[in-house]
Design an enzyme around this catalytic site. Structure first.
Site, PDB file in Angstrom:
ATOM      1  N   GLY A 144      21.150  33.553 -17.361  1.00 55.78           N
ATOM      2  CA  GLY A 144      22.364  33.948 -18.076  1.00 55.78           C
ATOM      3  C   GLY A 144      22.719  32.936 -19.137  1.00 55.78           C
ATOM      4  O   GLY A 144      22.000  31.960 -19.369  1.00 55.78           O
ATOM      5  N   SER A 175      29.908  27.568 -11.779  1.00 56.96           N
ATOM      6  CA  SER A 175      30.108  26.380 -12.621  1.00 56.96           C
ATOM      7  C   SER A 175      31.480  25.761 -12.404  1.00 56.96           C
ATOM      8  O   SER A 175      32.452  26.439 -12.045  1.00 56.96           O
ATOM      9  CB  SER A 175      29.978  26.795 -14.087  1.00 56.96           C
ATOM     10  OG  SER A 175      30.392  25.759 -14.946  1.00 56.96           O
ATOM     11  N   TYR A 206      32.949  31.713 -20.780  1.00 53.35           N
ATOM     12  CA  TYR A 206      31.837  31.379 -19.886  1.00 53.35           C
ATOM     13  C   TYR A 206      32.374  31.130 -18.467  1.00 53.35           C
ATOM     14  O   TYR A 206      31.843  31.674 -17.484  1.00 53.35           O
ATOM     15  CB  TYR A 206      31.117  30.141 -20.440  1.00 53.35           C
ATOM     16  CG  TYR A 206      30.185  29.472 -19.468  1.00 53.35           C
ATOM     17  CD1 TYR A 206      29.039  30.113 -19.017  1.00 53.35           C
ATOM     18  CD2 TYR A 206      30.459  28.186 -18.996  1.00 53.35           C
ATOM     19  CE1 TYR A 206      28.184  29.489 -18.117  1.00 53.35           C
ATOM     20  CE2 TYR A 206      29.608  27.552 -18.106  1.00 53.35           C
ATOM     21  CZ  TYR A 206      28.472  28.210 -17.666  1.00 53.35           C
ATOM     22  OH  TYR A 206      27.631  27.599 -16.778  1.00 53.35           O
ATOM     23  N   SER A 216      24.607  29.863 -20.475  1.00 48.56           N
ATOM     24  CA  SER A 216      25.053  28.681 -19.724  1.00 48.56           C
ATOM     25  C   SER A 216      26.040  27.825 -20.515  1.00 48.56           C
ATOM     26  O   SER A 216      26.357  26.711 -20.097  1.00 48.56           O
ATOM     27  CB  SER A 216      23.834  27.838 -19.335  1.00 48.56           C
ATOM     28  OG  SER A 216      23.196  27.352 -20.495  1.00 48.56           O
ATOM     29  N   SER A 261      27.666  18.861 -13.447  1.00 52.85           N
ATOM     30  CA  SER A 261      26.816  18.601 -14.620  1.00 52.85           C
ATOM     31  C   SER A 261      25.446  18.213 -14.110  1.00 52.85           C
ATOM     32  O   SER A 261      25.251  17.084 -13.643  1.00 52.85           O
ATOM     33  CB  SER A 261      27.393  17.452 -15.453  1.00 52.85           C
ATOM     34  OG  SER A 261      28.737  17.720 -15.805  1.00 52.85           O
ATOM     35  N   LEU A 302      19.814  31.789 -11.558  1.00 53.52           N
ATOM     36  CA  LEU A 302      20.154  30.784 -12.571  1.00 53.52           C
ATOM     37  C   LEU A 302      20.287  31.415 -13.954  1.00 53.52           C
ATOM     38  O   LEU A 302      20.775  30.770 -14.885  1.00 53.52           O
ATOM     39  CB  LEU A 302      19.050  29.723 -12.660  1.00 53.52           C
ATOM     40  CG  LEU A 302      18.668  28.969 -11.385  1.00 53.52           C
ATOM     41  CD1 LEU A 302      17.457  28.085 -11.646  1.00 53.52           C
ATOM     42  CD2 LEU A 302      19.841  28.121 -10.893  1.00 53.52           C
TER      43      LEU A 302
HETATM   44  P1  NAI Z   1      19.769  27.266 -19.447  1.00 49.85           P
HETATM   45  O1  NAI Z   1      20.561  27.843 -20.551  1.00 49.85           O
HETATM   46  O2  NAI Z   1      18.845  26.145 -19.758  1.00 49.85           O
HETATM   47  O3  NAI Z   1      18.918  28.424 -18.735  1.00 49.85           O
HETATM   48  C1  NAI Z   1      19.402  29.733 -18.585  1.00 49.85           C
HETATM   49  C2  NAI Z   1      18.236  30.681 -18.759  1.00 49.85           C
HETATM   50  O4  NAI Z   1      18.723  32.020 -18.646  1.00 49.85           O
HETATM   51  C3  NAI Z   1      17.543  30.547 -20.118  1.00 49.85           C
HETATM   52  O5  NAI Z   1      16.167  30.253 -19.955  1.00 49.85           O
HETATM   53  C4  NAI Z   1      17.766  31.905 -20.773  1.00 49.85           C
HETATM   54  O6  NAI Z   1      16.640  32.358 -21.542  1.00 49.85           O
HETATM   55  C5  NAI Z   1      18.010  32.804 -19.566  1.00 49.85           C
HETATM   56  N1  NAI Z   1      18.772  33.991 -19.956  1.00 49.85           N
HETATM   57  C6  NAI Z   1      19.873  34.054 -20.737  1.00 49.85           C
HETATM   58  N2  NAI Z   1      20.265  35.322 -20.897  1.00 49.85           N
HETATM   59  C7  NAI Z   1      19.389  36.090 -20.210  1.00 49.85           C
HETATM   60  C8  NAI Z   1      19.245  37.471 -20.017  1.00 49.85           C
HETATM   61  N3  NAI Z   1      20.094  38.362 -20.571  1.00 49.85           N
HETATM   62  N4  NAI Z   1      18.232  37.903 -19.251  1.00 49.85           N
HETATM   63  C9  NAI Z   1      17.359  37.040 -18.693  1.00 49.85           C
HETATM   64  N5  NAI Z   1      17.428  35.707 -18.854  1.00 49.85           N
HETATM   65  C10 NAI Z   1      18.432  35.233 -19.609  1.00 49.85           C
HETATM   66  O7  NAI Z   1      20.794  26.845 -18.321  1.00 49.85           O
HETATM   67  P2  NAI Z   1      20.584  25.821 -17.106  1.00 49.85           P
HETATM   68  O8  NAI Z   1      21.169  24.516 -17.477  1.00 49.85           O
HETATM   69  O9  NAI Z   1      19.195  25.897 -16.639  1.00 49.85           O
HETATM   70  O10 NAI Z   1      21.562  26.464 -16.014  1.00 49.85           O
HETATM   71  C11 NAI Z   1      21.103  27.408 -15.071  1.00 49.85           C
HETATM   72  C12 NAI Z   1      22.307  28.110 -14.457  1.00 49.85           C
HETATM   73  O11 NAI Z   1      23.162  27.150 -13.867  1.00 49.85           O
HETATM   74  C13 NAI Z   1      23.142  28.877 -15.479  1.00 49.85           C
HETATM   75  O12 NAI Z   1      23.595  30.073 -14.884  1.00 49.85           O
HETATM   76  C14 NAI Z   1      24.310  27.955 -15.738  1.00 49.85           C
HETATM   77  O13 NAI Z   1      25.473  28.669 -16.099  1.00 49.85           O
HETATM   78  C15 NAI Z   1      24.468  27.274 -14.387  1.00 49.85           C
HETATM   79  N6  NAI Z   1      25.073  25.956 -14.507  1.00 49.85           N
HETATM   80  C16 NAI Z   1      24.368  24.911 -15.066  1.00 49.85           C
HETATM   81  C17 NAI Z   1      24.939  23.661 -15.156  1.00 49.85           C
HETATM   82  C18 NAI Z   1      24.186  22.479 -15.681  1.00 49.85           C
HETATM   83  O14 NAI Z   1      24.754  21.394 -15.701  1.00 49.85           O
HETATM   84  N7  NAI Z   1      22.937  22.621 -16.122  1.00 49.85           N
HETATM   85  C19 NAI Z   1      26.327  23.419 -14.720  1.00 49.85           C
HETATM   86  C20 NAI Z   1      26.968  24.593 -14.147  1.00 49.85           C
HETATM   87  C21 NAI Z   1      26.343  25.800 -14.042  1.00 49.85           C
HETATM   88  C1  15L Z   2      27.971  24.061 -17.272  1.00 50.71           C
HETATM   89  O1  15L Z   2      28.375  25.023 -16.635  1.00 50.71           O
HETATM   90  C2  15L Z   2      26.974  24.227 -18.342  1.00 50.71           C
HETATM   91  O2  15L Z   2      25.993  25.192 -18.026  1.00 50.71           O
HETATM   92  C3  15L Z   2      26.287  22.929 -18.744  1.00 50.71           C
HETATM   93  O3  15L Z   2      25.660  23.121 -20.003  1.00 50.71           O
HETATM   94  C4  15L Z   2      27.316  21.793 -18.839  1.00 50.71           C
HETATM   95  O4  15L Z   2      28.294  22.102 -19.814  1.00 50.71           O
HETATM   96  C5  15L Z   2      27.988  21.645 -17.494  1.00 50.71           C
HETATM   97  O5  15L Z   2      28.583  22.863 -17.076  1.00 50.71           O
HETATM   98  C6  15L Z   2      29.083  20.574 -17.530  1.00 50.71           C
HETATM   99  O6  15L Z   2      30.241  20.917 -17.349  1.00 50.71           O
HETATM  100  O7  15L Z   2      28.742  19.411 -17.754  1.00 50.71           O
END
Ligand code: NAI
Ligand code: 15L
Length: 265
Positions: free
Chosen positions: A71, A109, A134, A73, A163, A69
């Site tokens: 990276g 994503s 992204y 986001s 989302s 997860l």
């Molecule tokens: P988030 O931004 O809340 O969490 C991502 C975490 O990765 C953060 O805690 C951050 O500190 C950590 N991180 C960032 N760069 C880093 C690095 N260089 N080394 C180690 N850790 C690092 O994002 P969320 O919402 O929890 O999403 C988790 C994953 O799911 C992400 O990869 C995101 O792209 C993907 N995603 C999330 C969606 C959503 O609706 N929440 C939708 C589509 C994909």
């Molecule tokens: C993602 O990939 C993002 O991590 C999240 O912040 C939202 O933008 C989500 O997609 C979305 O499309 O709603």
């Protein structure tokens, strides 16, 4: 499984999934740049920058599954995306290869296909149309996963998450919403199924009017149960007049499609 690694564990999805994945592994190794707090007795925290190759190799050693997860986001500059999402995902795959190829769930994503118009039904093998740097970084992660599968038989579930939030808060999200509970049940299926391969799975709940067809991955046996329709009245009351020119109305990826591309912060 004995030990599951969760990267990005301090983030929104990491925090939502930890309690929901209770019992999936005897031990959970949580990792992030940021601190992870409130560890249970089965959880251990290992701070790690995904861009640091040697640190990621150590992090992955001894793990039987990886929920990747971590990276960036959201849309950011190329410099930022390069380190966390390009170098970072390569480091995870190289480390996994050195550690006996634990199964990986890669959090991709909907922004890999964000330039398609709302309402168009997409299959998992549709040509990619990323809407942002992204989104491009997630296309790279998907391609890397596929290469490691074809070359080395490394199994990955490529999950194109829509989302994933507590509830949908826009009309677009009535189609793209994935509930935390449905994501957790998907993670459990991915690590339970005998043969996974390298499928692309749409990470979306059982919403009315969903745009993405998961028929090709039915063999996985995942059945999302939530439906964003129960929030429709609330969303429409708050946003009664959709703007036909707004990015959310024109693109599946919404606002990412109109964000400028930047080289540096
Ligand atoms: P988030 O931004 O809340 O969490 C991502 C975490 O990765 C953060 O805690 C951050 O500190 C950590 N991180 C960032 N760069 C880093 C690095 N260089 N080394 C180690 N850790 C690092 O994002 P969320 O919402 O929890 O999403 C988790 C994953 O799911 C992400 O990869 C995101 O792209 C993907 N995603 C999330 C969606 C959503 O609706 N929440 C939708 C589509 C994909
Ligand atoms: C993602 O990939 C993002 O991590 C999240 O912040 C939202 O933008 C989500 O997609 C979305 O499309 O709603």
């Amino acid at each position: 499984m004995n030990r599951l690694l969760i990267t990005g564990a301090a983030g929104a999805l990491g925090r939502a999934l930890r309690p929901r994945l209770c019992g999936l592994a005897n031990e959970v190794r949580l990792s992030d740049l940021a601190d992870v707090i409130d560890l249970t007795e089965h959880e251990h925290f290992v701070p790690c920058d995904l861009a640091d190759h040697a640190a990621v190799v150590d992090l992955v050693q001894g793990c039987d599954g990886i929920l990747h997860l971590g990276g960036i986001s959201v849309e950011k500059s190329f410099d930022a995306i390069l380190e966390a999402n390009i170098r970072g995902v390569f480091n995870i795959y190289d480390a996994a290869h050195k550690a006996g190829q634990p199964r990986i769930l890669f959090a991709s994503s909907n922004h890999t296909i964000g330039f398609y118009p709302p309402g168009q039904t997409l299959q998992p093998d549709v040509p990619l149309r990323p809407d942002s740097l992204y989104g491009v970084s997630k296309c790279y992660g998907e391609a890397l996963a596929r290469m490691y599968y074809d070359k080395y038989n490394q199994e990955t579930a490529i999950v194109r998450i829509g989302s994933c939030f507590p509830e949908p808060d826009s009309r677009r999200m009535l189609s793209t919403w994935l509930s935390y509970d449905d994501l957790a049940s998907l993670v459990r299926r991915v690590f339970a199924v005998r043969d996974l391969g390298c499928p692309v799975i749409w990470g979306v709940s059982n919403n009315d009017g969903v745009w993405w067809d998961n028929t090709p991955s039915e063999a996985l046996g995942w059945k999302p149960r939530d439906n964003a329709a129960r929030f429709r009245a609330k969303v429409e009351a708050r946003l009664p007049h959709p703007d036909p020119e707004a990015p959310d109305t024109r693109f599946q990826g919404g606002g990412h499609a109109v964000k400028p591309v930047r080289a540096h912060d």
